[in-house]
Motif scaffolding. Structure first.
Motif, mmCIF file in Angstrom:
data_model
loop_
_atom_site.group_PDB
_atom_site.id
_atom_site.type_symbol
_atom_site.label_atom_id
_atom_site.label_comp_id
_atom_site.label_asym_id
_atom_site.label_seq_id
_atom_site.Cartn_x
_atom_site.Cartn_y
_atom_site.Cartn_z
ATOM 1 N N GLU A 9 0.826 -1.200 0.000
ATOM 2 C CA GLU A 9 0.000 0.000 0.000
ATOM 3 C C GLU A 9 0.867 1.259 0.000
ATOM 4 N N VAL A 10 1.940 1.253 0.787
ATOM 5 C CA VAL A 10 2.847 2.408 0.826
ATOM 6 C C VAL A 10 3.506 2.596 -0.536
ATOM 7 N N GLU A 11 3.953 1.477 -1.142
ATOM 8 C CA GLU A 11 4.597 1.547 -2.456
ATOM 9 C C GLU A 11 3.630 2.061 -3.516
ATOM 10 N N LEU A 12 2.390 1.583 -3.488
ATOM 11 C CA LEU A 12 1.390 2.046 -4.459
ATOM 12 C C LEU A 12 1.046 3.511 -4.231
ATOM 13 N N GLY A 13 1.065 3.953 -2.974
ATOM 14 C CA GLY A 13 0.781 5.351 -2.667
ATOM 15 C C GLY A 13 1.844 6.287 -3.211
ATOM 16 N N ARG A 14 3.084 5.824 -3.325
ATOM 17 C CA ARG A 14 4.172 6.650 -3.844
ATOM 18 C C ARG A 14 4.141 6.754 -5.366
ATOM 19 N N MET A 15 3.469 5.830 -6.031
ATOM 20 C CA MET A 15 3.453 5.824 -7.501
ATOM 21 C C MET A 15 2.539 6.931 -8.033
ATOM 22 N N ARG A 16 2.959 7.529 -9.117
ATOM 23 C CA ARG A 16 2.179 8.566 -9.792
ATOM 24 C C ARG A 16 2.067 8.189 -11.263
ATOM 25 N N PRO A 17 0.915 8.440 -11.882
ATOM 26 C CA PRO A 17 0.775 8.108 -13.302
ATOM 27 C C PRO A 17 1.677 8.992 -14.165
ATOM 28 N N VAL A 18 2.153 8.412 -15.260
ATOM 29 C CA VAL A 18 3.003 9.137 -16.192
ATOM 30 C C VAL A 18 2.106 9.938 -17.119
ATOM 31 N N ALA A 19 2.525 11.153 -17.430
ATOM 32 C CA ALA A 19 1.755 11.987 -18.352
ATOM 33 C C ALA A 19 1.791 11.358 -19.746
ATOM 34 N N PRO A 20 0.666 11.381 -20.477
ATOM 35 C CA PRO A 20 0.661 10.784 -21.818
ATOM 36 C C PRO A 20 1.554 11.586 -22.767
ATOM 37 N N SER A 21 2.170 10.885 -23.694
ATOM 38 C CA SER A 21 3.064 11.538 -24.662
ATOM 39 C C SER A 21 2.239 12.328 -25.668
ATOM 40 N N SER A 22 2.905 13.261 -26.331
ATOM 41 C CA SER A 22 2.197 14.070 -27.331
ATOM 42 C C SER A 22 1.756 13.204 -28.514
ATOM 43 N N ALA A 23 2.532 12.156 -28.835
ATOM 44 C CA ALA A 23 2.141 11.254 -29.934
ATOM 45 C C ALA A 23 0.842 10.523 -29.582
ATOM 46 N N LEU A 24 0.714 10.089 -28.333
ATOM 47 C CA LEU A 24 -0.519 9.420 -27.908
ATOM 48 C C LEU A 24 -1.696 10.385 -27.951
ATOM 49 N N LYS A 25 -1.487 11.616 -27.517
ATOM 50 C CA LYS A 25 -2.565 12.616 -27.554
ATOM 51 C C LYS A 25 -3.025 12.871 -28.982
ATOM 52 N N ARG A 26 -2.066 12.973 -29.918
ATOM 53 C CA ARG A 26 -2.427 13.198 -31.331
ATOM 54 C C ARG A 26 -3.207 12.010 -31.880
ATOM 55 N N ARG A 27 -2.745 10.786 -31.568
ATOM 56 C CA ARG A 27 -3.423 9.591 -32.067
ATOM 57 C C ARG A 27 -4.847 9.490 -31.526
ATOM 58 N N LEU A 28 -5.020 9.786 -30.231
ATOM 59 C CA LEU A 28 -6.366 9.757 -29.648
ATOM 60 C C LEU A 28 -7.258 10.821 -30.268
ATOM 61 N N ALA A 29 -6.718 12.008 -30.483
ATOM 62 C CA ALA A 29 -7.505 13.081 -31.097
ATOM 63 C C ALA A 29 -7.945 12.676 -32.496
ATOM 64 N N ALA A 30 -7.043 12.036 -33.255
ATOM 65 C CA ALA A 30 -7.390 11.608 -34.619
ATOM 66 C C ALA A 30 -8.459 10.521 -34.585
ATOM 67 N N GLU A 31 -8.311 9.558 -33.671
ATOM 68 C CA GLU A 31 -9.284 8.470 -33.605
ATOM 69 C C GLU A 31 -10.639 8.963 -33.105
ATOM 70 N N LEU A 32 -10.654 9.834 -32.132
ATOM 71 C CA LEU A 32 -11.926 10.342 -31.615
ATOM 72 C C LEU A 32 -12.572 11.312 -32.577
ATOM 73 N N GLY A 33 -11.770 12.012 -33.365
ATOM 74 C CA GLY A 33 -12.333 12.942 -34.345
ATOM 75 C C GLY A 33 -13.165 12.217 -35.383
#
Length: 153
Positions: A9-33
Motif C-alpha cells: 500500500e505504501v509503495e502504491l501510494g508513492r506511484m504517480r501516473p506518467v503523463a501521456p506523450s504528445s504522440a498518444l494525444k495526437r493519435r487519440l484526437a485523430a481516432e476520436l475525431g
C-alpha cells in the motif's frame, strides 16, 4: 501478511501516473475525431444508464425484508404485510479457511507450554426471503488465534 500488504500500500501510494506523450494525444484526437458520432452514442448510453442504476439501487434498498434507513409510515393499512412474510431467513452459511499460520510454542502466564496458531477465515451467510425470493449475501473476514496446550512426555 498484514505487513506485506501495508508495504504494498505504501509503495502504491508513492506511484504517480506518467503523463501521456504528445504522440498518444495526437493519435487519440485523430481516432476520436473520426468517431464523434459513436462517442455521442456512448455518452447517451451512460446518461440513461446512470439514472436507471440509481433507480434500481433505490428499489433494492426499499425491497421487502430490508429496513429503510429512515422509517416510513405505511401508506394504508390494507397494504401492510405481516412481519413474518417479509423476514429474511438464513439459508446458507460457509466458513472458508483462507490462511493458517503456526506461530510456534509460547509460555502461558501459569508457566505451561502451548502452541499458538493464527487462522484466517472468510464467513459468508446467505439470507433469503421465501415470499419474494430476494436474497442478501453477507461476507465477513474473521481471524482466530488458537492456543493449544502441549504436553511433553
Amino acid at each position: 501478511m498484514d505487513e506485506e500488504l501495508q508495504q504494498l500500500e505504501v509503495e502504491l501510494g508513492r506511484m504517480r501516473p506518467v503523463a501521456p506523450s504528445s504522440a498518444l494525444k495526437r493519435r487519440l484526437a485523430a481516432e476520436l475525431g473520426g468517431n464523434r458520432r459513436r462517442l455521442v452514442r456512448v455518452t447517451w448510453f451512460w446518461a440513461a444508464a446512470l439514472p436507471a442504476a440509481a433507480a434500481l439501487a433505490f428499489m433494492v434498498s426499499q425491497a421487502p425484508g430490508l429496513k429503510p434507513a429512515v422509517p416510513t409510515p405505511p401508506l394504508s393499512t390494507a397494504s401492510s404485510v405481516s412481519s413474518s412474510e417479509v423476514m429474511l431467513k438464513p439459508v446458507l452459511a460457509e466458513n472458508i479457511l483462507v490462511a493458517a499460520q503456526d506461530e510456534g510454542l509460547v509460555t502461558l502466564d501459569d508457566g505451561t507450554t502451548a502452541r499458538r496458531a493464527r487462522l484466517k477465515y472468510v464467513d459468508t451467510i446467505t439470507w433469503k426471503n421465501p415470499r419474494t425470493n430476494a436474497s442478501l449475501i453477507w461476507t465477513v473476514p474473521r481471524e482466530e488465534v488458537r492456543i493449544v496446550p502441549v504436553t511433553f512426555q
